[in-house]
Design a protein around this motif. Structure first.
Motif, PDB file in Angstrom:
ATOM      1  N   ASP A 166       0.853  -1.185   0.000  1.00  0.00           N
ATOM      2  CA  ASP A 166       0.000   0.000   0.000  1.00  0.00           C
ATOM      3  C   ASP A 166       0.894   1.242   0.000  1.00  0.00           C
ATOM      4  OD1 ASP A 166      -1.921   1.869   0.261  1.00  0.00           O
ATOM      5  OD2 ASP A 166      -2.585   1.307   2.268  1.00  0.00           O
ATOM      6  N   ARG A 167       0.882   1.956  -1.133  1.00  0.00           N
ATOM      7  CA  ARG A 167       1.732   3.133  -1.274  1.00  0.00           C
ATOM      8  C   ARG A 167       0.975   4.433  -1.033  1.00  0.00           C
ATOM      9  NH1 ARG A 167       6.546   1.635  -3.343  1.00  0.00           N
ATOM     10  NH2 ARG A 167       6.672  -0.369  -4.414  1.00  0.00           N
ATOM     11  N   LYS A 172       0.442  10.465  -0.055  1.00  0.00           N
ATOM     12  CA  LYS A 172      -0.086  11.524   0.816  1.00  0.00           C
ATOM     13  C   LYS A 172       1.053  12.328   1.436  1.00  0.00           C
ATOM     14  CE  LYS A 172      -4.364   9.066   1.844  1.00  0.00           C
ATOM     15  NZ  LYS A 172      -5.145   8.321   2.832  1.00  0.00           N
ATOM     16  N   LEU A 173       2.123  11.635   1.807  1.00  0.00           N
ATOM     17  CA  LEU A 173       3.284  12.314   2.371  1.00  0.00           C
ATOM     18  C   LEU A 173       3.910  13.245   1.334  1.00  0.00           C
ATOM     19  CD1 LEU A 173       5.081  12.518   4.880  1.00  0.00           C
ATOM     20  CD2 LEU A 173       6.390  10.579   4.026  1.00  0.00           C
ATOM     21  N   GLY A 174       3.969  12.794   0.082  1.00  0.00           N
ATOM     22  CA  GLY A 174       4.526  13.622  -0.985  1.00  0.00           C
ATOM     23  C   GLY A 174       3.694  14.868  -1.243  1.00  0.00           C
ATOM     24  N   VAL A 175       2.375  14.699  -1.262  1.00  0.00           N
ATOM     25  CA  VAL A 175       1.477  15.832  -1.477  1.00  0.00           C
ATOM     26  C   VAL A 175       1.616  16.846  -0.345  1.00  0.00           C
ATOM     27  CG1 VAL A 175      -0.951  16.539  -1.540  1.00  0.00           C
ATOM     28  CG2 VAL A 175      -0.189  14.577  -2.896  1.00  0.00           C
ATOM     29  N   ALA A 176       1.614  16.341   0.904  1.00  0.00           N
ATOM     30  CA  ALA A 176       1.705  17.232   2.070  1.00  0.00           C
ATOM     31  C   ALA A 176       3.053  17.958   2.084  1.00  0.00           C
ATOM     32  CB  ALA A 176       1.509  16.434   3.354  1.00  0.00           C
ATOM     33  N   GLY A 177       4.136  17.251   1.787  1.00  0.00           N
ATOM     34  CA  GLY A 177       5.462  17.874   1.780  1.00  0.00           C
ATOM     35  C   GLY A 177       5.593  18.932   0.706  1.00  0.00           C
ATOM     36  N   PHE A 178       5.073  18.627  -0.506  1.00  0.00           N
ATOM     37  CA  PHE A 178       5.119  19.593  -1.607  1.00  0.00           C
ATOM     38  C   PHE A 178       4.341  20.863  -1.252  1.00  0.00           C
ATOM     39  CE2 PHE A 178       3.077  21.301  -5.456  1.00  0.00           C
ATOM     40  CZ  PHE A 178       4.206  21.629  -6.202  1.00  0.00           C
ATOM     41  N   ALA A 179       3.132  20.670  -0.735  1.00  0.00           N
ATOM     42  CA  ALA A 179       2.292  21.823  -0.388  1.00  0.00           C
ATOM     43  C   ALA A 179       2.891  22.614   0.771  1.00  0.00           C
ATOM     44  CB  ALA A 179       0.883  21.344  -0.034  1.00  0.00           C
ATOM     45  N   PHE A 180       3.418  21.926   1.775  1.00  0.00           N
ATOM     46  CA  PHE A 180       4.006  22.592   2.943  1.00  0.00           C
ATOM     47  C   PHE A 180       5.183  23.466   2.507  1.00  0.00           C
ATOM     48  CE2 PHE A 180       7.047  22.030   6.689  1.00  0.00           C
ATOM     49  CZ  PHE A 180       6.513  23.113   7.383  1.00  0.00           C
ATOM     50  N   GLY A 281       5.637  10.960  10.958  1.00  0.00           N
ATOM     51  CA  GLY A 281       5.632  10.072  12.124  1.00  0.00           C
ATOM     52  C   GLY A 281       4.943   8.752  11.821  1.00  0.00           C
ATOM     53  N   LYS A 282       3.829   8.837  11.102  1.00  0.00           N
ATOM     54  CA  LYS A 282       3.082   7.632  10.738  1.00  0.00           C
ATOM     55  C   LYS A 282       3.919   6.735   9.822  1.00  0.00           C
ATOM     56  CE  LYS A 282      -1.676   6.611   9.417  1.00  0.00           C
ATOM     57  NZ  LYS A 282      -2.916   7.187   8.847  1.00  0.00           N
ATOM     58  N   PHE A 283       4.612   7.366   8.872  1.00  0.00           N
ATOM     59  CA  PHE A 283       5.461   6.620   7.944  1.00  0.00           C
ATOM     60  C   PHE A 283       6.592   5.925   8.693  1.00  0.00           C
ATOM     61  CE2 PHE A 283       9.264   6.543   5.206  1.00  0.00           C
ATOM     62  CZ  PHE A 283       8.794   5.732   4.188  1.00  0.00           C
ATOM     63  N   PHE A 284       7.213   6.637   9.637  1.00  0.00           N
ATOM     64  CA  PHE A 284       8.303   6.049  10.411  1.00  0.00           C
ATOM     65  C   PHE A 284       7.800   4.862  11.238  1.00  0.00           C
ATOM     66  CE2 PHE A 284      10.925   5.530  14.149  1.00  0.00           C
ATOM     67  CZ  PHE A 284      12.215   5.557  13.625  1.00  0.00           C
ATOM     68  N   GLN A 285       6.644   5.035  11.872  1.00  0.00           N
ATOM     69  CA  GLN A 285       6.076   3.944  12.661  1.00  0.00           C
ATOM     70  C   GLN A 285       5.801   2.731  11.782  1.00  0.00           C
ATOM     71  OE1 GLN A 285       2.635   5.421  14.736  1.00  0.00           O
ATOM     72  NE2 GLN A 285       3.779   7.034  15.741  1.00  0.00           N
TER      73      GLN A 285
END
Length: 793
Positions: A166-167, A172-180, A281-285
């Motif tokens: 499941d990618r 979602k991490l990429g979208v959030a990082g780009f927007a941030f 954090g979720k990705f690391f966990q």
């Protein structure tokens, strides 16, 4: 237009067209109405009490599963296929909540042909056992589809469906990082606050661009938190995602309000930063959890030995994972079949209760297919393996719900209790803190309210027990103690009484001395004796079998094993009995100073084999060290011949009980448990299955024999017996680590709440610190358990 739109009673969707009314309930389509009728007719309406609108709309499925009529195709997809019973493991994407689990595990109420069903929620699979004469595979698939749980069955990708990575989190991490990153860049004019800065003229445009960038972050990247909170609230539950979702929505709505009315730039940098760091954090966990994978198939030692016959028909003992397709295996009485294969012997009686729950033995003849998990019930048999052994299947078999002991763990109960109250407490603190700052300094209200919601998180508390126990499970596996699941470690730490079997447990067959006293056996009698012993898996039988001369391997006409008494074999109208003096009909019982196996042939007493047992290395040390903090006793099925030796070997006043039948051991443990004792039973697997199952923790000792029984909680390699006390102490240390993690997590929450409530913590910093708490707890638990592991030998 849809002002008075109603919700479907079954699936919870809006009834866009006119609702179908049945039984005073609204349904969006005839499919949902039909499923409701099925549930209601079969007394399954409790499904809707668990979670309203939890169902899924059944889709058209006519003809979809016609390919399952092909027997060849069905065989590829079945896990077990006997003459009357089939087992399938189906991937069902529609599984999403507790109602789904409850529904799918009650399929037997929908159709009498379904015997048992068990859901694996993380993998979205259900394992179903059903009777072929009552319901076919195709009919089962159609039944699931009719109730809104259509199985995803594809021949080309069937195995891939269950293992697809499941990618979505990465996306979602990429979208959030780009927007941030972009929002931080667009916020420069706001940070500098200088009228002379040339970017000032673009402030209005930049603010609308920040709003645009925030939309995919909130409604895509942060959707998991919003959906989880919504489902929890819809079910009347305040889960841990409610405060996070509330914080996200408050920041988004307040920021949007400022943009729309040109009141300011809002808090889009904090909002997108919050979601980005939550996802980090979720990705690391997730990565850490994958690294500490608790699947033992490839990483741990699974000490099950089987007997393989080489090309010269010589017997050799090998580990299960060495078996390959085409190997010929010898399966003795009461041993488990480790792999699917074809029966070579003329006949066999196989008990598939470990697989199907049905205890009636199935008759098999030469050439029949036989399946992993079956138990041979009639002497020895030979089979040819059709594939390599699947340890994952044996592990799954071991974890079958039929063998689960009803044990609730302290930490699971505590975690659940904290989780239920935590969210309500956080919301209360956030409201009180916001109310205070409205009066004191209204500019801090939003930051304080959001920071309180974000910083306080019980995730670290929830992770402490599974990570600590899970890592200990891996460490024990590498040290040749293989446990059924991580919960056994907590049970092992609570043990206050240990019961040991003698033969095959604290004694070793490898170096025992055996002498024969009696009449000389004829070649025919010795051959019959050898072939009878060949079928038995008792430690004394194995030792005696290895001692006797080579004889031609013959199939017995009859074989019976009487637990705790002896074995009986018949060939060409000649019979032999091997066992206790009473069993073979020998009345003279003058010598109780030795362990003896008596022999009679054709009702004529022949003599006895006298065993001088050798005890395992470190037995005295194990008993002495364990005896310092728990009660210890020995229960033996043999006579008291070894009593004097045991009294010298073991600590003084150690209780010794002899002539104990398997039922006596079982009742002994029950009596201890009735007196609130936590009992560890250490036995030889098959012969002590009842006592192992009854005890709080049952350990089987493995010494080059197939001792695997789903009734036990763990398997310990015989070479590691001397370290048994160290494993128990390590379990106790693991519990201390969990308690320390709980303390650290609570301290983090208290300190974090202090800074958040006093207005000294920005929401984006809270978002960074929140996953850090979980990461630090996981790191501490992992390092601490690894230190314990290094001390184990």
């Amino acid at each position: 237009m849809f002002k008075n739109m109603t919700k479907c009673y079954h699936c919870g969707d809006d009834c866009i067209t006119s609702a179908i009314v049945f039984d005073d309930k609204n349904f969006c389509c005839n499919g949902c109405k039909t499923v409701y009728e099925i549930f209601d007719t079969n007394d399954l309406s409790y499904y809707y009490d668990l979670q309203s609108g939890a169902g899924t709309t059944p889709l058209a499925f006519e003809g979809k599963y016609d390919f399952l009529d092909s027997e060849n195709i069905a065989q590829r997809l079945t896990e077990f296929d006997d003459t009357t019973i089939q087992i399938v493991n189906l991937y069902i994407p529609g599984i999403h909540c507790s109602s789904c689990i409850w529904m799918l595990e009650n399929l037997n109420k929908l159709h009498p042909g379904v015997m048992h069903s068990q859901v694996d929620f993380p993998k979205k699979t259900v394992r179903i056992t059903f009777k072929k004469e009552h319901i076919t595979f195709k009919e089962l698939a159609m039944l699931l589809a009719r109730i809104g749980y259509a199985p995803n069955i594809t021949l080309d990708d069937y195995d891939k469906v269950k293992s697809t990575t499941d990618r979505s989190l990465l996306y979602k991490l990429g979208v959030a990082g780009f927007a941030f990153g972009n929002i931080m860049f667009l916020s420069f004019p706001e940070y500098f606050e200088t009228g002379e800065f040339w970017l000032e003229q673009y402030k209005g445009l930049f603010r609308w661009l920040m709003f645009a960038f925030s939309l995919p972050v909130v409604f895509y990247a942060g959707s998991d938190y919003l959906i989880s909170a919504y489902k929890g609230l819809r079910s009347g539950l305040l889960n841990i995602d409610v405060p996070i979702a509330l914080g996200i929505l408050v920041l988004f709505l307040r920021s949007s309000f400022e943009i729309f009315f040109a009141l300011g730039s809002g808090f889009f940098d904090s909002l997108t930063g919050l979601i980005f760091f939550l996802l980090v954090g979720k990705f690391f966990q997730q990565k850490t959890y994958s690294f500490l994978s608790f699947e033992r198939d490839y990483k741990s030692y699974f000490p099950i030995a089987v007997t393989r016959l080489n090309k010269k028909r010589k017997e050799e003992t090998v580990q299960v994972y060495e078996i390959k397709s085409g190997d010929r295996l010898l399966i003795r009485n009461e041993e488990l079949i480790p792999v699917d294969g074809i029966l070579i012997s003329s006949k066999a009686q196989i008990d598939y209760s470990f697989v199907t729950g049905e205890s009636e033995p199935v008759q098999k003849i030469s050439g029949d297919n036989i399946f992993a998990g079956g138990r041979q019930c009639h002497g020895a048999m030979e089979m040819e393996a059709l594939k390599s052994v699947s340890q994952s299947y044996l592990t799954q078999l071991w974890s079958n719900s039929v063998f689960h002991k009803e044990k609730t763990t302290i930490f699971q109960t505590l975690t659940d209790s904290i989780g239920k109250r935590f969210t309500l407490a956080v919301l209360t603190i956030a409201v009180i803190a916001a109310s205070f700052w409205i009066v004191q300094d209204s500019s801090k209200v939003l930051n304080v309210f959001t920071a309180v919601l974000i910083i306080a998180c019980p995730c670290a508390i929830a992770l402490a027990a599974p990570f600590t126990l899970g890592n200990m499970l891996r460490i024990f596996g590498r040290k040749k103690l293989y446990l059924k699941d991580s919960g056994i470690i907590e049970q092992l730490a609570q043990i206050d009484t240990a019961i040991f079997d003698k033969t095959g447990t604290i004694t070793t067959a490898e170096s025992s001395s055996i002498t024969y006293e009696g009449m000389e056996l004829s070649s025919q009698e010795e051959s019959l004796l050898k072939n009878t012993l060949r079928a038995s898996n008792h430690p004394l039988s194995r030792s005696l079998y290895a001692l006797l001369k080579e004889h031609n391997i013959e199939t017995l006409d009859d074989y019976k094993e009487f637990t705790g008494e002896g074995v009986y074999g018949v060939k060409d109208k000649s019979d032999v009995k091997v066992g206790s003096a009473d069993f073979v009909g020998h009345q003279q019982q003058s010598d109780y100073n030795n362990t003896s196996v008596h022999i009679s042939a054709n009702d004529s007493y022949k003599g006895r084999f006298v065993f001088r047992n050798n005890y395992r290395e470190g037995v005295s040390e194990v008993f002495k060290s364990m005896g310092r903090y728990m009660d210890i006793a020995v229960l033996s099925g043999d006579n008291a011949g070894e009593k004097t030796r045991l009294e010298k070997l073991l600590p003084k006043l150690t209780p010794l009980y002899f002539n104990q039948k398997p039922t006596d051991k079982l009742e002994f443990i029950k009596e201890l448990q009735a007196n609130d004792k936590k009992v560890l039973m250490v036995g030889d697997g098959l012969n002590d299955a009842g006592a192992l199952a009854q005890s709080d923790v049952g350990l089987a000792i493995s010494e080059n024999i197939n001792v695997f029984s789903p009734a036990c909680d763990g398997i310990l390699d015989a070479s590691k017996f001397k370290h048994l006390n160290n494993y128990i102490l390590a379990s106790k240390s693991a519990i201390k680590i969990i308690k320390l993690c709980f303390v650290f997590s609570l301290m983090y929450n208290l300190v974090g709440l202090y800074f958040a409530v006093t207005g000294q913590l920005e929401p984006v910093i809270a978002a960074i610190l929140m996953p850090m708490s979980s990461i630090s707890i996981v790191a501490f638990a992992t390092l601490a358990t690894n230190v314990i592991g290094k001390k184990l030998k």
